[in-house]
Design an enzyme around this catalytic site. Structure first.
Site, PDB file in Angstrom:
ATOM      1  N   ARG A  77       0.874  -1.182   0.000  1.00 45.91           N
ATOM      2  CA  ARG A  77       0.000   0.000   0.000  1.00 45.91           C
ATOM      3  C   ARG A  77       0.898   1.215   0.000  1.00 45.91           C
ATOM      4  O   ARG A  77       1.735   1.391   0.879  1.00 45.91           O
ATOM      5  CB  ARG A  77      -0.906  -0.008   1.239  1.00 45.91           C
ATOM      6  N   GLU A  85     -11.336   5.457  -5.430  1.00 46.46           N
ATOM      7  CA  GLU A  85     -11.597   4.022  -5.447  1.00 46.46           C
ATOM      8  C   GLU A  85     -12.073   3.547  -6.821  1.00 46.46           C
ATOM      9  O   GLU A  85     -12.751   4.273  -7.550  1.00 46.46           O
ATOM     10  CB  GLU A  85     -12.653   3.661  -4.398  1.00 46.46           C
ATOM     11  N   ARG A 143      -1.006  -5.129   4.763  1.00 48.29           N
ATOM     12  CA  ARG A 143      -0.237  -4.748   3.593  1.00 48.29           C
ATOM     13  C   ARG A 143       1.013  -3.967   4.001  1.00 48.29           C
ATOM     14  O   ARG A 143       0.997  -3.209   4.964  1.00 48.29           O
ATOM     15  CB  ARG A 143      -1.086  -3.904   2.638  1.00 48.29           C
TER      16      ARG A 143
END
Length: 336
Positions: A77, A85, A143
């Site tokens: 990330r 998004e 992540r």
């Protein structure tokens, strides 16, 4: 023959000079990212590249999958940035875009453009990863949190600079540079800050106070609550005055609705951007008791706990409070 040859050469050179078109006038479109903004400023030395990996998949504009030199894989990330998004609902308020069909459609388009830009730039490439001493190595979903460097340039910073992404608010060390780049992109109307700002006649060219952690004077209703069988959870996101100057005025409240004590050791509170507070070992919440977790600094006393952040956590215009137990299992999620 020699004189004739020289004459022909001279004529050809002259024709080449006179046929050259005049420099074209600039027709830069500030609604699309400009890839010729010049070299990026030198990143903070603490974030310099440390690991080399190959990008094997681009999930979206700010998330990639990599393969290390030893063959193992990981999901990254990108630190400090948030692109619109593409796999879930967009959040117009986070970008200062009106929550209308036009605003949402525009953000969705720019989310797809950011993803394509990431694919064009990163897919199949060997990149370097840098980390941040102010952030954990991993975020809420496990992540890896990292800066991605391509040919020595920070891809994260480029997303902000070209208008593909907004800066998410956390204490990463390169924040001042990212913030300045975002302000410049907003001022110039680059990328999402240009096209989406005009997608609705009531739109503005950047984040408004309602969505900005730094200003608690917006008057937004940034207070919300939810309950489960065991817990009641609420958040006060809009502190009195400027949030960054009143960090303890924003807080999350937990109330034990049961009769038995609840061991909160290792439990975590996380926001949408991945900022995480972990309850210290030995933290218990007695039946019927209440505690608060303030964003600022102080001494934990069993009732009030302190995150010790240097900046505001909860977005006034909307955020999500996630509470997970010591095993990482989600206990409750509160979106406001």
């Amino acid at each position: 023959m020699r004189v004739s040859t020289l004459l022909v050469v001279a004529l050809l050179l002259l024709a080449g000079c006179t046929a050259a078109p005049p420099p074209a006038e600039s027709s830069a479109d500030t609604t699309t990212p400009d890839s010729s903004l010049g070299p990026s400023p030198t990143p903070h030395p603490a974030t310099s590249p440390q690991v080399t990996a190959e990008v094997v998949e681009v999930v979206d504009g700010d998330t990639i999958k990599i393969r290390y030199e030893n063959g193992s894989r990981d999901t990254v990330r990108l630190l400090g940035v948030d692109t619109p998004e593409v796999h879930t609902e967009v959040s117009p308020d986070e970008f200062g875009v009106p929550d209308t069909d036009a605003g949402r459609d525009c953000l969705r388009t720019w989310g797809e453009r950011a993803s394509q830009h990431a694919k064009d730039t990163l897919a199949g490439e060997t990149v370097q990863l840098g980390f941040d001493p102010n952030e954990g190595k991993r975020g809420y979903y496990g992540r890896l949190l990292a800066y991605v460097y391509v040919d020595g340039e920070s891809f994260n910073y480029g997303l902000i600079r070209q208008g593909y992404a907004r800066m998410y608010d956390s204490d990463f060390v390169d924040r001042p540079r990212f913030s300045a780049a975002e302000t410049e992109a907003q001022s110039d109307g680059r990328g999402v800050w240009g096209e989406c700002a005009t997608a609705d006649p009531t739109a503005s060219t950047g984040a408004t106070d309602d969505t900005d952690d730094t200003d608690g004077t917006s008057g937004s209703d940034a207070t919300a609550s939810t309950t489960t069988d065991r817990l009641a959870v609420s958040v006060v996101a809009d502190a009195e005055g400027n949030d960054n100057e009143n960090l303890n005025g924003e807080y999350v409240t937990l109330r034990n609705r049961g009769d038995d004590s609840l061991d909160l050791s290792g439990w975590q509170i996380t926001d949408e951007a991945g900022k995480t507070y972990t309850f210290p070992d030995g933290t218990t919440l007695a039946g019927g008791a209440t505690l608060r977790v303030h964003s600022g600094s102080g001494a934990d006393d069993g009732t009030d706990y302190y995150w010790n952040r240097s900046g505001a956590v909860w977005n006034n215009g909307g955020d999500t409070v996630r509470l997970s137990d010591a095993d990482g299992e989600l206990v409750v999620s509160l979106t406001y």
